[in-house]
Design an enzyme around this catalytic site. Structure first.
Site, PDB file in Angstrom:
ATOM      1  N   PRO A  48       0.792  -1.237   0.000  1.00 55.90           N
ATOM      2  CA  PRO A  48       0.000   0.000   0.000  1.00 55.90           C
ATOM      3  C   PRO A  48       0.824   1.288   0.000  1.00 55.90           C
ATOM      4  O   PRO A  48       0.268   2.370  -0.253  1.00 55.90           O
ATOM      5  CB  PRO A  48      -0.824  -0.103   1.300  1.00 55.90           C
ATOM      6  CG  PRO A  48      -0.829  -1.547   1.650  1.00 55.90           C
ATOM      7  CD  PRO A  48       0.501  -2.051   1.201  1.00 55.90           C
ATOM      8  N   GLU A  49       2.113   1.201   0.302  1.00 58.05           N
ATOM      9  CA  GLU A  49       2.922   2.416   0.377  1.00 58.05           C
ATOM     10  C   GLU A  49       3.058   3.060  -1.001  1.00 58.05           C
ATOM     11  O   GLU A  49       3.203   2.383  -2.012  1.00 58.05           O
ATOM     12  CB  GLU A  49       4.306   2.116   0.951  1.00 58.05           C
ATOM     13  CG  GLU A  49       4.288   1.535   2.348  1.00 58.05           C
ATOM     14  CD  GLU A  49       3.784   2.512   3.410  1.00 58.05           C
ATOM     15  OE1 GLU A  49       3.561   3.694   3.079  1.00 58.05           O
ATOM     16  OE2 GLU A  49       3.619   2.082   4.562  1.00 58.05           O
ATOM     17  N   GLY A  50       3.052   4.394  -1.016  1.00 55.69           N
ATOM     18  CA  GLY A  50       3.034   5.128  -2.268  1.00 55.69           C
ATOM     19  C   GLY A  50       4.401   5.397  -2.866  1.00 55.69           C
ATOM     20  O   GLY A  50       5.454   5.098  -2.295  1.00 55.69           O
ATOM     21  N   PHE A  51       4.361   6.001  -4.045  1.00 56.05           N
ATOM     22  CA  PHE A  51       5.544   6.288  -4.846  1.00 56.05           C
ATOM     23  C   PHE A  51       6.557   7.136  -4.088  1.00 56.05           C
ATOM     24  O   PHE A  51       7.761   6.864  -4.101  1.00 56.05           O
ATOM     25  CB  PHE A  51       5.082   7.008  -6.117  1.00 56.05           C
ATOM     26  CG  PHE A  51       6.163   7.311  -7.118  1.00 56.05           C
ATOM     27  CD1 PHE A  51       6.923   6.300  -7.673  1.00 56.05           C
ATOM     28  CD2 PHE A  51       6.406   8.619  -7.526  1.00 56.05           C
ATOM     29  CE1 PHE A  51       7.913   6.588  -8.609  1.00 56.05           C
ATOM     30  CE2 PHE A  51       7.377   8.912  -8.457  1.00 56.05           C
ATOM     31  CZ  PHE A  51       8.138   7.891  -9.010  1.00 56.05           C
ATOM     32  N   ASN A  52       6.090   8.170  -3.390  1.00 55.67           N
ATOM     33  CA  ASN A  52       7.014   9.123  -2.773  1.00 55.67           C
ATOM     34  C   ASN A  52       7.625   8.611  -1.481  1.00 55.67           C
ATOM     35  O   ASN A  52       8.749   8.950  -1.154  1.00 55.67           O
ATOM     36  CB  ASN A  52       6.287  10.451  -2.567  1.00 55.67           C
ATOM     37  CG  ASN A  52       6.000  11.132  -3.884  1.00 55.67           C
ATOM     38  OD1 ASN A  52       6.905  11.594  -4.558  1.00 55.67           O
ATOM     39  ND2 ASN A  52       4.734  11.160  -4.280  1.00 55.67           N
ATOM     40  N   HIS A 260       0.181  22.101  -3.665  1.00 60.01           N
ATOM     41  CA  HIS A 260      -0.158  20.676  -3.655  1.00 60.01           C
ATOM     42  C   HIS A 260      -1.388  20.515  -2.785  1.00 60.01           C
ATOM     43  O   HIS A 260      -1.330  20.675  -1.568  1.00 60.01           O
ATOM     44  CB  HIS A 260       0.986  19.820  -3.116  1.00 60.01           C
ATOM     45  CG  HIS A 260       0.558  18.393  -2.927  1.00 60.01           C
ATOM     46  ND1 HIS A 260       0.879  17.655  -1.805  1.00 60.01           N
ATOM     47  CD2 HIS A 260      -0.204  17.570  -3.707  1.00 60.01           C
ATOM     48  CE1 HIS A 260       0.351  16.451  -1.908  1.00 60.01           C
ATOM     49  NE2 HIS A 260      -0.321  16.376  -3.047  1.00 60.01           N
ATOM     50  N   ARG A 262      -3.796  17.977  -1.557  1.00 53.88           N
ATOM     51  CA  ARG A 262      -4.061  16.546  -1.363  1.00 53.88           C
ATOM     52  C   ARG A 262      -5.508  16.348  -0.930  1.00 53.88           C
ATOM     53  O   ARG A 262      -5.965  16.954   0.033  1.00 53.88           O
ATOM     54  CB  ARG A 262      -3.107  15.985  -0.297  1.00 53.88           C
ATOM     55  CG  ARG A 262      -3.285  14.501   0.025  1.00 53.88           C
ATOM     56  CD  ARG A 262      -2.720  13.610  -1.066  1.00 53.88           C
ATOM     57  NE  ARG A 262      -2.765  12.208  -0.670  1.00 53.88           N
ATOM     58  CZ  ARG A 262      -1.758  11.562  -0.073  1.00 53.88           C
ATOM     59  NH1 ARG A 262      -0.625  12.206   0.174  1.00 53.88           N
ATOM     60  NH2 ARG A 262      -1.861  10.286   0.239  1.00 53.88           N
ATOM     61  N   ASP A 345       4.205  17.035 -12.222  1.00 51.93           N
ATOM     62  CA  ASP A 345       3.554  17.959 -11.277  1.00 51.93           C
ATOM     63  C   ASP A 345       4.555  18.520 -10.268  1.00 51.93           C
ATOM     64  O   ASP A 345       4.557  19.718  -9.969  1.00 51.93           O
ATOM     65  CB  ASP A 345       2.439  17.226 -10.521  1.00 51.93           C
ATOM     66  CG  ASP A 345       1.070  17.377 -11.173  1.00 51.93           C
ATOM     67  OD1 ASP A 345       0.909  18.262 -12.026  1.00 51.93           O
ATOM     68  OD2 ASP A 345       0.167  16.603 -10.812  1.00 51.93           O
ATOM     69  N   THR A 362       3.881  12.980   1.789  1.00 60.25           N
ATOM     70  CA  THR A 362       5.206  12.718   1.217  1.00 60.25           C
ATOM     71  C   THR A 362       5.351  13.370  -0.152  1.00 60.25           C
ATOM     72  O   THR A 362       6.463  13.711  -0.566  1.00 60.25           O
ATOM     73  CB  THR A 362       5.471  11.209   1.104  1.00 60.25           C
ATOM     74  OG1 THR A 362       4.399  10.578   0.385  1.00 60.25           O
ATOM     75  CG2 THR A 362       5.605  10.567   2.477  1.00 60.25           C
TER      76      THR A 362
END
Length: 402
Positions: A48-52, A260, A262, A345, A362
């Site tokens: 589940p951890e994201g790209f950043n 940004h 979110r 972005d 992040t």
């Protein structure tokens, strides 16, 4: 006569060797260690951890190996870059197809200038039959009580009750041994686990997000971060957008602000940290006017749905702003994928005169780091959107160290 022939033979042999690509001397910088002795550290991150966040996990491992090489220890170990595949936040079909190598997003030569890294396909190229058997997989787990006796100490222990079936979706990657390890503390302690089995050549760490930076924000940290240059195609696409729509052709622009914003999971689960749409517009307006009343152009990077984005755009337009956002075409998505669009972005946000981020995101952290590298004043970078009401904690300032 025999001696003379022997001398001539040696001279010819040395001349041929000197002209050969295999010849190596101390002045030839292309010379390197015998790769037959190379060993490899692999890692994987909780799905589940994201790209950043994954970019930060990479830095922990890269610094771990770079520091060991610097002092002449474990200098035959290489870090294998795990391919990008089916990340939770990547929604488009092209981004959820076959695994994407790091070179698609980053400048690999720049990464290699800091740490001994290799792409997974480079390891496959050296593997017989294009299949890979990892000697040992350490599945890292958190201790049940991180603050036992009131102290957080670096420690690990072999444990039980885990399994691993990942390997980034590859069927041709297997392992000999899987071991469970309760772990907490600095990432350099992983060398202690590696040292348990000196004959292992391929060692992997699952749940690699658990080990922490040895030190955060040091010169070494920033040297590593600076080496994470983006793929030139992404940089060019972002700079073309900035030039065409935001009328800026310099690294540090003075004519637009970036935000940004979110939404999605933050709007659902962190309602006390994020503002409403109308509140977002008011805060953007207030911060920009306090910074520079002549700026009337805003770039928005967001994961919001189009309906919400249009509502924010309308609010800002009524306040006198021109609003832009990068809306990728189908060709853009096919070429750059979701991860590349996110980087575009971030690049656009990093060039802006003033930046407003989302608290504890992040994605925002990575933009702040880019802006520090570019040389923006910190007051233009470490700003955040606050909830409509209640307490608003100021963002931490992690400024660059040269």
């Amino acid at each position: 006569m025999y001696s003379l022939l022997k001398v001539v033979f040696l001279l010819v042999t040395m001349t041929v060797a000197h002209n050969s690509e295999d010849f190596c001397n101390i002045d030839n910088k292309s010379c390197g260690p015998d790769i037959s002795n190379d060993k490899y550290v692999f890692y994987d991150v909780n799905p589940p951890e994201g790209f950043n966040l994954r970019r930060d996990v990479y830095m922990r491992f890269a610094i771990m190996l770079a520091e060991a090489h610097k002092v002449g220890k474990n200098d035959n170990w290489r870090l294998v870059l795990p391919p990008w595949k089916n990340l939770y936040h990547w929604k488009t079909k092209s981004s959820r197809s076959p695994a994407v190598p790091w070179g698609h997003f980053f400048n690999i030569n720049s990464l290699k200038s800091f740490a001994p890294v290799v792409e997974l396909h480079e390891v496959f190229d050296k593997t017989e039959g294009k299949s890979l058997k990892i000697d040992r997989v350490y599945v890292l787990q958190n201790f049940a009580d991180a603050f036992e006796n009131g102290d957080f100490t670096d420690k690990w222990e072999i444990s039980r009750g885990c399994s691993y079936g990942g390997f980034w979706g590859y069927n041709n990657v297997t392992s000999n041994v899987i071991e469970c390890v309760n772990f907490q503390g600095k990432i350099s302690k992983l060398w202690e686990l590696i040292a348990l089995h000196p004959s292992d050549r391929y060692v992997m760490f699952a749940h690699a997000e658990i080990p922490l930076h040895d030190t955060y924000g040091t010169k070494t940290f920033w040297d590593c971060r600076r080496s994470m240059k983006f793929n030139e195609n992404l940089v060019t696409r972002a700079e073309d957008f900035i030039s065409k729509y935001l009328n800026c052709d310099t690294k540090i622009c003075n004519n637009y602000a970036s935000v940004h914003w979110r939404r999605q999971d933050f709007a659902r689960y962190r309602k006390n940290d994020v503002p409403s749409i109308k509140g977002t517009a008011k805060q953007i307006h207030k911060q920009i006017k306090q910074f520079n009343s002549y700026i009337n152009t805003v770039f928005i990077a967001t994961d919001a749905d189009m309906t919400s984005l249009r509502q924010l755009e309308l609010e800002l337009t009524q306040l006198g702003y021109l609003v832009y956002y990068f809306k990728p075409s189908t060709a853009d998505l096919d070429k750059y994928k979701d991860g590349g669009i996110a980087i575009i972005d971030q690049i656009i946000c990093s060039h802006a005169a003033y930046f407003i981020g989302t608290h504890e995101s992040t994605f925002t952290f990575r933009i702040q780091e880019e802006r520090e590298i570019l040389g923006h004043e910190s007051r233009t970078t470490f700003n955040r959107l606050c909830p409509d009401k209640g307490r608003c904690e100021k963002p931490s300032k992690w400024t660059i160290v040269h």
